[in-house]
Design a protein around this motif. Structure first.
Motif, PDB file in Angstrom:
ATOM      1  N   GLY A 182     -15.378  63.325 142.381  1.00 52.42           N
ATOM      2  CA  GLY A 182     -15.875  62.524 141.815  1.00 52.42           C
ATOM      3  C   GLY A 182     -16.734  63.261 140.446  1.00 52.42           C
ATOM      4  N   ILE A 183     -16.698  62.945 139.464  1.00 52.73           N
ATOM      5  CA  ILE A 183     -17.159  63.095 137.996  1.00 52.73           C
ATOM      6  C   ILE A 183     -18.010  61.935 137.716  1.00 52.73           C
ATOM      7  CG2 ILE A 183     -17.225  64.275 136.017  1.00 52.73           C
ATOM      8  CD1 ILE A 183     -14.350  65.376 136.613  1.00 52.73           C
ATOM      9  N   LEU A 184     -19.372  62.204 137.611  1.00 53.41           N
ATOM     10  CA  LEU A 184     -20.024  61.385 136.751  1.00 53.41           C
ATOM     11  C   LEU A 184     -20.601  61.832 135.484  1.00 53.41           C
ATOM     12  CD1 LEU A 184     -21.863  58.728 137.248  1.00 53.41           C
ATOM     13  CD2 LEU A 184     -23.692  60.101 138.131  1.00 53.41           C
ATOM     14  N   THR A 185     -20.362  61.329 134.374  1.00 56.48           N
ATOM     15  CA  THR A 185     -20.932  61.373 132.967  1.00 56.48           C
ATOM     16  C   THR A 185     -21.466  60.195 132.476  1.00 56.48           C
ATOM     17  OG1 THR A 185     -19.166  60.848 131.646  1.00 56.48           O
ATOM     18  CG2 THR A 185     -18.784  62.546 132.874  1.00 56.48           C
ATOM     19  N   GLY A 186     -22.038  60.522 131.369  1.00 57.11           N
ATOM     20  CA  GLY A 186     -22.535  59.397 130.408  1.00 57.11           C
ATOM     21  C   GLY A 186     -21.981  59.519 128.929  1.00 57.11           C
ATOM     22  N   VAL A 187     -20.825  60.153 128.991  1.00 53.20           N
ATOM     23  CA  VAL A 187     -20.107  60.413 127.948  1.00 53.20           C
ATOM     24  C   VAL A 187     -18.996  59.237 127.704  1.00 53.20           C
ATOM     25  CG1 VAL A 187     -18.422  61.886 128.383  1.00 53.20           C
ATOM     26  CG2 VAL A 187     -19.139  61.908 125.872  1.00 53.20           C
ATOM     27  N   VAL A 188     -19.054  58.504 126.581  1.00 52.69           N
ATOM     28  CA  VAL A 188     -17.942  57.500 126.323  1.00 52.69           C
ATOM     29  C   VAL A 188     -16.589  58.095 126.187  1.00 52.69           C
ATOM     30  CG1 VAL A 188     -17.276  55.549 125.093  1.00 52.69           C
ATOM     31  CG2 VAL A 188     -19.749  55.914 125.518  1.00 52.69           C
ATOM     32  N   ASP A 189     -15.511  57.748 126.737  1.00 52.08           N
ATOM     33  CA  ASP A 189     -14.446  58.152 126.548  1.00 52.08           C
ATOM     34  C   ASP A 189     -13.717  57.451 125.514  1.00 52.08           C
ATOM     35  OD1 ASP A 189     -11.736  59.326 126.623  1.00 52.08           O
ATOM     36  OD2 ASP A 189     -11.167  58.472 128.645  1.00 52.08           O
ATOM     37  N   LEU A 190     -13.599  58.277 124.380  1.00 50.47           N
ATOM     38  CA  LEU A 190     -13.172  57.813 123.094  1.00 50.47           C
ATOM     39  C   LEU A 190     -11.506  58.183 122.798  1.00 50.47           C
ATOM     40  CD1 LEU A 190     -14.579  56.262 120.512  1.00 50.47           C
ATOM     41  CD2 LEU A 190     -14.838  58.584 119.525  1.00 50.47           C
ATOM     42  N   SER A 191     -11.430  59.483 123.216  1.00 52.55           N
ATOM     43  CA  SER A 191     -10.077  60.035 122.737  1.00 52.55           C
ATOM     44  C   SER A 191      -9.417  60.857 123.969  1.00 52.55           C
ATOM     45  CB  SER A 191     -10.210  61.157 121.494  1.00 52.55           C
ATOM     46  OG  SER A 191     -11.525  61.711 121.733  1.00 52.55           O
ATOM     47  N   GLY A 192      -9.896  60.287 124.940  1.00 48.52           N
ATOM     48  CA  GLY A 192      -9.121  61.143 126.234  1.00 48.52           C
ATOM     49  C   GLY A 192      -9.986  62.057 126.765  1.00 48.52           C
ATOM     50  N   ALA A 193     -11.164  62.255 126.727  1.00 44.80           N
ATOM     51  CA  ALA A 193     -12.387  62.894 127.250  1.00 44.80           C
ATOM     52  C   ALA A 193     -12.458  62.982 128.850  1.00 44.80           C
ATOM     53  CB  ALA A 193     -13.711  62.836 126.429  1.00 44.80           C
ATOM     54  N   SER A 194     -12.250  61.748 129.270  1.00 48.33           N
ATOM     55  CA  SER A 194     -12.335  61.617 130.853  1.00 48.33           C
ATOM     56  C   SER A 194     -11.110  62.396 131.447  1.00 48.33           C
ATOM     57  CB  SER A 194     -12.370  60.222 131.201  1.00 48.33           C
ATOM     58  OG  SER A 194     -13.472  59.534 130.733  1.00 48.33           O
ATOM     59  N   THR A 195     -10.135  62.335 130.856  1.00 45.32           N
ATOM     60  CA  THR A 195      -8.766  62.916 131.243  1.00 45.32           C
ATOM     61  C   THR A 195      -9.048  64.405 131.143  1.00 45.32           C
ATOM     62  OG1 THR A 195      -7.711  61.066 130.728  1.00 45.32           O
ATOM     63  CG2 THR A 195      -6.310  63.177 131.404  1.00 45.32           C
ATOM     64  N   SER A 196      -9.479  64.945 130.364  1.00 43.36           N
ATOM     65  CA  SER A 196      -9.716  66.531 130.112  1.00 43.36           C
ATOM     66  C   SER A 196     -10.693  66.912 130.954  1.00 43.36           C
ATOM     67  CB  SER A 196     -10.137  66.793 128.493  1.00 43.36           C
ATOM     68  OG  SER A 196      -8.948  66.275 127.722  1.00 43.36           O
ATOM     69  N   LEU A 197     -11.686  65.978 131.005  1.00 40.84           N
ATOM     70  CA  LEU A 197     -12.938  66.686 132.148  1.00 40.84           C
ATOM     71  C   LEU A 197     -12.206  66.625 133.351  1.00 40.84           C
ATOM     72  CD1 LEU A 197     -15.794  64.452 130.652  1.00 40.84           C
ATOM     73  CD2 LEU A 197     -15.371  66.918 130.195  1.00 40.84           C
TER      74      LEU A 197
END
Lengths: 157, 743, 286
Positions: free
Chosen positions: B464-479
Motif C-alpha cells: 500500500g502507498i499513502l500519499t497526499g499528492v493528486v494524480d494529475l498525469s500518471g503520478a500514482s502509477t509511476s509511484l
C-alpha cells in the motif's frame, strides 16, 4: 412565470425511467442529477467540447443542449451502458491499453463518440476516426493515442 | 529493472473508462445540496460605492448571501498580500468577486445573483503590462506600499509589483566583442489552460465548525492553508478532499470559488456546490501570463553568442499571485539553454486589470522560448549559419551555470537537439512551394518540494502507498512502479491512495514537473525502508543474513539459493507476531537539487499563402527524460504538451476590449480538435538523472515550451515572413505577406 | 434559464396555432438552448417540432428538391439526392459543427436563426432556393434572399414558421461549389462562399450565382461578381475578376474572429476557388 413539471419516460442503457422534470432541465442534468448517472460530464454547456456526448436513438448528440423533455419516449446510451456486465467494451479495453485516457474527463464522451463511429462504420480509416472525434475536445492526450485505440478496437471486432 | 520502464496502463484506468471516476461535480454528500453562484464585476476597474443584497435575501429559496461584510478583513497572497477575497472598495478586473449566493436550485441562485445591486464608480482600466508601467497609467493598487511582501520581491513601485534584475559578466564588453548585434521585440498574449473540467467545489460545514471541501485541486495542502487564511479559521478546521481532477495544467492551484463555497455553507448550514460556467472559468481563474519581450543579442560571425540583454514585462493581472515568482523564474531561464558569458536581464511583474495569471504548465516557458528561439533563427539566417549548428555551438553543458549561479548537471541539450534535427532530416522535404521546416530547443528546471509518503506491506503480501499528492498525469502509477521495482512485486500488487489533508502525509503539489521527483523520492526511501523491514522479518524466518536476502516475484529469498524463500504474504503475517510489528514506513524529502530537462522539437509545415493557413505535415518531439518510469505516460505527457503548445502557437489567445474578454467560450477560444492535431513523432533521450528517483526527470512541462517557436521558425522558412506576435494566425501571415509585397 | 412551457405538438397545424408571439419553435435546439441559457431569448413557451411526422423529409419535388425544415445537417450531407445534385449544399452541411451538432442542427434552424455566417445559407442562395413559410391560414413561398433581414432577423412574421426549403432542378452543364475559411477545423465560418454556374453549349456562362457569408449583416449575393461572369467562358481572368467584384460586394466588419480587411481578402480567394471549382464541375471535370 410558473410552468408545470413534465412527466417523461426515457430508456437509458436499456432501462426505462419515468420521472418528473421541469421544462428547463437539460438531458445532461437529467442523467446526472435525476438518474445519478454521473459518468456523462459537463465541460462547457455550449455544445463545443463533447464531454457530455451520449447516443440518443442511435445518434451521437451533446446532452447539454437538449431538453430532457425532448428525450421523452426515446432511448439514450451513456458510458455506464458501454460494458456488458463485467465484460468491457473493446473500446474500453483499447483506451486503457493505449493510454487514451489521461485525466479521464473527456473519456466518457469520447468513448460514446467512438462507439457511435464504430456502430456506423466498423472499419474506419484514421481520417474517418479523426472526423468522428472532432467534436470531442481532449486537452491531455493530443488525440494520437485515442485514434490508435479506436483503430485497435476496430481490428478486434 | 522489471517494472520501472514498462509501458503499463494507469492504475485508475478502469474507473476512467467506465465513467466511475468521481470528479469534482460528481461528489454527492448527505443532505440536500444548495446551488451556489458567484456575483462578479462587469467592470475592469471601478470603485464600489454600495452593495445591496436585500432583494436577493428576500427571494424565496435563497439560503445564504455572502459579501465582503461576512469575511474578516484579510489580505492574502503567497508573495505579496495584495488580494482580498470579496472586493470591498474596488473591483480590479471583469470577474472580480463581489458576492456569492446559495439557493435551492440553479434558477433561483441565478435570479438571486441578478438581484444583488452594486453601485460602481467606473475608473480607467489598463490591460497590457507596458501600458500599466506608463507614468500616467491608472494605479490598480493605491495601498501597494503597505502590503506585506516577501523580501525577495524587489523594486515595487506604481503598477510594478516586482522587478528582478540579473547581471552576469560584463554585458557592455560582451556587446563590444560582438560582430553583429540583433534586437527584436515579441509579444505573447494571455492563454488559458482550458482543462475540460471547469472549476467546481462542494463545501460542507459541520456543527463542530469544521469545513469539508471536495475539490479537484492540484494543491490540496496550500488550498487548505489559503481557505483557512481567507476565512480566518484554524487550518485543521478545514479539510480538503481532492477528487479526481479533469485536467489542471497549473490552473487548479490557487483558490478560486472554494472560500465562497465554505462561507455559504457556513451561513446556510447546508452543503453548497458551485460549478463555474465555461465563461466564468475563462474570466475568473488563473491563465498564463501575457509577456512583452525585448531580446538584444550580440554574436560573433561564427555564431558564438557574446552577450544578451533581455527585458521581460509580464502582466500579472489584478494581483501578484504567483506572477512575482514566475517573473523571477523567467529571468533565470530567459537566455535559453545556452552558455552566454554576459547577461543583463530585467523582468518586470506588472499589475493589470485582468484575471490574476497563474502557473500554466511550464510557466513563462513558451513565451521566453518563442522570443529567444525565434531570434536565434533570425540570427543564424542573417549570418548564413545552419540554425542547428548555431544552437549546438552555444548549447550549455554539464558544469555550466544558470544565470542565477546554480551549477547544472545531467544536461543533455546537444544530444536532444541533434536527435530532433536528425529525425526530421531522415525524410526529405516534400516537393512543392511554401513548405518549410523549423526547430527550437528549450529547457525547464525541475526542482523538488517538501514531500512525504507512506509505504506498507499488507498481510496478504501486497503493498500500500499513502500519499497526499493528486494524480494529475500518471503520478500514482509511476509511484506504484517505483515501489513495485524496489519490493519485487508486480504493479497489480501495489495499491496507491491519495488521502485528504486530514490523513495524508504532507505532499508536494502536482505542478512544475516535480511531483514524481519529490514524491518518487519519498516513495523510494519508504519502499527501501519497507524492504529492509521485510528482510529483517524474513532473515529470522530463513535463518539467513539480512544482507543475503533479495526480493523478487513476491518472495524473499537467499541470494544464490532461491529455494530458501518466504513469500511476502507470509512475511506480512509473520511481522504481526515478530518483535518489530507491522511493516510500514513514512519517509520525507525536502527541497531537491534542480535538474534541467531539455526538449527539442522540429516541424514541417505547409502554408497556404492565400489564406494564411498553416498545415503541420510532421512534428518531431525529442525530450531528455532521464529514466522513463512509464514510457506510456511519458509519451502521453509529451504528445499532450505538444498539442497545447501548438494551440498557443497557432490559435489560442485571450483577447480583451475595454478590459472585457472578447472570447470567453470554446467557440472563439480555439483549442486544437483532433482535426487540427498532427501526429507527433516522439523520441525519448534516456540517461538516468542523479537527482531523480531511479534516474527519472520531470516530463510534464518541457513539451509545451518549444512549439510556438518551432512553428514561427517553420513558417518563416516556408514563406519568408516572421511573426513576432502570437498566435501565428492565418490573418497575420496574410498581412505579413502583403506587407512584403508592398514595401 | 427562465422557466417556460414545453409543448410537443404532433401535427403541423397544431404547432402553427401554438406559435404565439411569446412562443418559439424548437428544432435541433443547438442555438436556441444556448440563447435561452444566456437569457438572450426568454420565451413563455417552447414548441418542439420534432414530434411532427415527415418534417425532416428530403424529397424530389417539381423536378427539384424539397427539404423539410427539420432535416438535420447529417442527413443533408448523407442524402444522395443532395450529394449528387447539389454538391455545394452537401459540402456545407458536412462542415457545420461536430457530428453531435450535425445530428441535431436542422436546415430550418440554420436559416431561421439568420446568422450571417450560416453555412447552408450561401449554397442555398447560390442554388436559387426558396423558403416555404407556413402559418395557420396557409403558406407562402419567398426567395431565400428575402428571408434574411439582419443578424438574427428574418422576414418571417409572427405566427409564421419556416417549414421547408425548395431548390430548383439542376439541369446539365451546371456546377456548384462551397468554400470556407476558418481559424481551426471546428469553427464557425470566418468567410464562406458558394458559387453556381450554368454553362451554355459553347461553355459560356448562361447563369451564375455567387453568395457570400460572414461578410455582411446577412448572407448575401455578390451581384456584381455574378454579372461579371455572365456570358464569359472560363479562364483565370474571369475567375479573378469575379473575385475582385465579390470583394467589392462584401461588407465585412472587424470582430473577434477576423478583421474586415482579412475577410475581404478571403472573399477574393474563396470566390475565385469556388468559381473555378463550379466551372470544372459544370464541365464534368471535377
Amino acid at each position: 412565470m410558473t410552468a408545470e413539471p413534465i412527466r417523461i419516460t426515457v430508456t437509458v442503457n436499456g432501462e426505462s425511467f419515468r420521472e418528473e422534470v421541469p421544462a428547463t432541465r437539460s438531458l445532461l442534468d437529467f442523467l446526472r442529477d435525476d438518474l445519478g448517472l454521473t459518468g456523462t460530464k459537463e465541460g462547457c454547456s455550449e455544445g463545443e467540447c463533447g464531454a457530455c456526448a451520449v447516443i440518443l436513438d442511435g445518434r451521437l448528440v451533446d446532452a447539454c443542449l437538449i431538453f430532457a423533455a425532448e428525450a421523452d419516449g426515446r432511448s439514450v446510451e451513456t458510458v455506464e451502458g458501454l460494458a456488458d456486465g463485467e465484460e468491457l467494451h473493446p473500446l474500453q479495453r483499447t483506451f486503457a491499453a493505449a493510454g487514451a485516457a489521461q485525466c479521464g474527463y473527456c473519456t466518457p464522451g469520447m468513448l460514446m463518440a467512438c462507439k457511435s463511429l464504430l456502430d456506423r462504420n466498423p472499419s474506419p480509416t484514421r481520417e474517418e476516426v479523426t472526423h468522428g472525434i472532432a467534436g470531442n475536445l481532449c486537452r491531455c492526450t493530443g488525440y494520437g493515442t485515442i485514434i490508435q485505440a479506436v483503430m485497435e478496437a476496430a481490428k478486434e471486432s | 529493472m522489471k517494472v520501472v520502464g514498462q509501458e503499463l496502463p494507469r492504475v485508475e484506468i478502469l474507473e476512467k473508462v467506465t465513467g466511475q471516476s468521481v470528479f469534482g461535480a460528481d461528489v454527492s454528500p448527505a443532505g440536500r445540496v444548495l446551488h451556489g453562484k458567484m456575483v462578479r464585476s462587469p467592470h475592469p476597474h471601478a470603485r464600489i460605492t454600495a452593495v445591496r443584497t436585500e432583494g436577493a435575501e428576500r427571494l424565496p429559496g435563497v439560503r445564504a448571501v455572502v459579501t465582503a461584510a461576512d469575511l474578516p478583513p484579510v489580505h492574502y497572497g503567497n508573495f505579496v498580500r495584495d488580494e482580498e477575497y470579496f472586493a470591498r472598495t474596488k473591483v480590479r478586473y471583469v470577474g472580480d468577486r463581489i458576492a456569492a449566493v446559495a439557493a435551492v436550485d440553479e434558477e433561483t441562485a441565478e435570479e438571486a445573483a441578478r438581484l444583488i445591486e452594486v453601485d460602481y464608480q467606473v475608473l480607467p482600466a489598463v490591460t497590457s503590462g507596458p501600458e500599466a508601467m506608463a507614468p500616467e497609467a491608472p494605479v490598480i493598487h493605491e495601498d501597494h506600499a503597505d502590503y506585506w511582501a516577501q523580501p525577495s520581491v524587489e523594486n515595487r513601485r506604481g503598477n510594478v509589483c516586482g522587478h528582478k534584475q540579473i547581471m552576469r559578466g560584463d554585458p557592455e564588453r560582451g556587446f563590444a566583442e560582438a560582430d553583429r548585434i540583433f534586437e527584436h521585440r515579441f509579444h505573447v498574449p494571455m492563454v488559458h489552460q482550458t482543462y475540460i473540467e471547469p472549476h467546481t467545489v462542494l463545501a460542507q460545514f459541520d456543527a463542530s465548525g469544521k469545513a469539508t471541501v471536495w475539490v479537484p485541486t492540484q494543491a490540496q495542502f496550500p488550498l487548505r492553508a489559503a481557505i483557512a487564511q481567507i476565512l480566518r479559521m484554524p487550518m485543521t478546521k478545514v479539510r480538503v478532499i481532492p477528487t479526481e481532477i479533469g485536467g489542471g495544467f497549473g490552473g487548479k492551484i490557487s483558490p478560486t470559488i472554494e472560500p465562497a463555497a465554505v462561507a455559504l455553507a457556513r451561513k446556510a448550514r447546508q452543503p453548497v456546490r458551485i460549478v463555474m460556467t465555461r465563461g466564468e472559468d475563462f474570466q475568473g481563474s488563473n491563465p498564463r501570463h501575457p509577456f512583452h519581450l525585448r531580446y538584444k543579442t550580440g554574436v560573433r560571425l561564427d555564431g558564438t553568442i557574446t552577450a544578451r540583454e533581455i527585458e521581460l514585462v509580464l502582466g500579472t493581472g489584478y494581483s501578484a499571485g504567483s506572477g512575482v515568482m514566475i517573473s523571477q523564474g523567467a529571468a533565470v531561464r530567459a537566455p535559453g539553454p545556452y552558455r552566454i558569458p554576459n547577461l543583463r536581464i530585467d523582468s518586470y511583474c506588472v499589475y493589470t486589470n485582468t484575471p490574476t495569471c497563474g502557473a500554466y504548465r511550464g510557466p513563462a516557458g513558451p513565451q521566453l522560448t518563442f522570443a529567444s528561439e525565434s531570434q536565434i533563427d533570425i540570427i543564424a539566417r542573417e549570418l548564413g549559419i545552419d540554425p542547428v549548428e548555431m544552437r549546438l555551438r552555444n548549447a550549455f553543458e554539464d558544469g555550466d551555470e544558470t544565470p542565477a549561479g546554480a551549477r547544472l548537471e545531467d544536461v543533455h541539450a546537444r544530444e536532444t537537439l541533434r536527435k530532433a534535427a536528425d529525425v526530421m532530416n531522415e525524410r526529405p522535404r516534400p516537393a512543392g512551394e511554401n513548405i518549410g521546416r523549423g526547430l527550437a530547443v528549450a529547457h525547464w528546471l525541475v526542482g523538488g518540494m517538501a514531500s512525504s509518503a507512506g509505504v506498507k506491506l499488507n498481510e496478504d503480501g501486497t503493498i500500500g502507498i499513502l500519499t497526499g499528492v493528486v494524480d494529475l498525469s500518471g503520478a500514482s502509477t509511476s509511484l506504484a512502479q517505483i515501489a513495485a521495482e524496489v519490493l519485487g512485486v508486480s504493479l497489480d500488487d501495489v495499491h496507491v491512495r491519495t488521502a485528504d489533508t486530514d490523513f495524508a502525509p504532507h505532499s508536494t503539489i502536482s505542478a512544475g514537473s516535480q511531483a514524481l521527483k519529490s514524491m518518487g523520492s519519498a516513495v523510494l526511501l519508504a519502499a527501501r525502508e519497507v524492504k529492509r523491514q521485510i528482510q529483517q522479518v524474513a532473515a529470522d524466518k530463513l535463518e539467513a543474513d539480512l544482507g543475503d536476502l533479495e526480493l523478487d516475484d513476491n518472495k524473499v529469498f537467499v541470494k544464490g539459493s532461491p529455494e530458501r524463500a518466504v513469500s511476502l504474504r507470509e512475511v506480512g503475517h509473520l511481522a504481526l507476531e515478530h518483535e518489530r510489528g507491522p511493516i510500514v514506513s513514512t519517509q520525507s524529502v525536502s527541497r531537491l537539487v534542480p535538474h534541467p530537462a531539455v526538449a527539442a522539437h522540429a516541424a514541417e509545415v505547409a502554408v497556404d499563402p492565400e489564406t494564411g493557413h498553416v498545415r503541420i505535415l510532421r512534428y518531431v518531439a525529442v525530450q531528455d527524460v532521464g529514466t522513463a518510469v512509464n514510457p506510456l505516460s511519458v509519451r502521453g505527457q509529451i504528445e499532450g504538451g505538444v498539442m497545447q503548445g501548438l494551440g498557443q502557437a497557432l490559435s489560442e489567445a485571450c483577447t480583451f476590449t475595454d478590459g472585457k474578454m472578447d472570447n470567453p467560450n470554446l467557440l472563439d477560444y480555439k483549442i486544437f480538435s483532433a482535426l487540427d492535431a498532427p501526429a507527433v513523432e516522439t523520441h525519448l533521450i534516456q540517461h538516468p538523472c542523479a537527482s531523480g528517483p531511479l534516474g527519472a526527470k520531470g516530463v510534464g512541462e518541457p513539451p509545451i515550451i518549444p512549439p510556438p517557436a518551432v512553428i514561427a521558425n517553420a513558417v518563416a522558412d516556408a514563406v519568408g515572413v516572421r511573426i513576432h506576435d502570437l498566435p501565428i494566425t492565418p490573418e497575420k501571415i496574410v498581412r505579413a505577406l502583403k506587407a512584403r509585397r508592398q514595401p | 434559464m427562465r422557466r417556460f412551457h414545453y409543448l410537443a405538438p404532433r401535427r403541423l397545424d397544431e404547432a402553427l396555432s401554438l406559435l404565439t408571439p411569446d412562443a418559439v419553435p424548437l428544432a435541433g435546439g443547438t442555438d436556441l438552448f444556448l440563447r435561452m441559457e444566456r437569457r438572450q431569448t426568454q420565451p413563455d413557451a417552447v414548441v418542439d417540432l420534432k414530434r411532427i411526422p415527415d418534417m425532416d423529409r428530403i424529397e424530389p419535388s417539381d423536378g427539384g428538391l424539397r427539404i423539410g425544415a427539420l432535416a438535420p445537417m447529417e442527413s443533408l450531407a448523407a442524402s444522395s439526392l443532395i450529394v449528387n445534385g447539389y454538391r455545394a449544399l452537401a459540402e456545407s452541411a458536412r462542415v457545420v459543427g461536430s457530428i453531435q451538432t450535425r445530428n441535431r442542427a436542422t436546415i430550418g434552424g440554420n436559416l431561421a436563426n439568420a446568422s450571417p455566417a450560416a453555412d447552408t445559407a450561401t449554397p442555398l442562395l447560390a442554388l436559387g432556393a426558396t423558403a416555404e413559410a407556413g402559418r395557420v391560414d396557409g403558406s407562402r413561398e419567398l426567395p431565400l434572399e428575402q428571408l434574411f433581414l439582419g443578424p438574427g432577423r428574418t422576414a418571417l412574421e409572427s405566427g409564421e414558421l419556416l417549414t421547408a426549403v425548395r431548390i430548383p432542378a439542376m439541369p446539365g452543364r451546371t456546377g456548384s461549389s462551397f468554400q470556407r475559411c476558418v481559424r481551426t477545423a471546428m469553427d464557425i465560418a470566418v468567410v464562406n462562399c458558394a458559387a453556381f454556374v450554368k454553362l451554355d453549349e459553347d461553355g459560356a456562362v448562361e447563369d451564375a450565382r455567387i453568395a457570400l457569408g460572414a461578410v455582411g449583416p446577412t448572407p448575401l449575393r455578390a451581384l456584381s461578381a455574378e454579372s461579371c461572369l455572365q456570358g464569359r467562358r472560363f479562364d483565370a481572368d474571369a475567375a479573378a475578376e469575379a473575385a475582385e467584384c465579390a470583394a467589392h460586394d462584401a461588407r465585412p466588419i472587424d470582430d473577434v474572429r477576423a478583421s474586415a480587411d482579412y475577410r475581404k481578402d478571403m472573399v477574393r480567394v474563396l470566390t475565385r476557388r469556388a468559381v473555378e471549382n463550379a466551372f470544372q464541375r459544370a464541365r464534368g471535370e471535377a
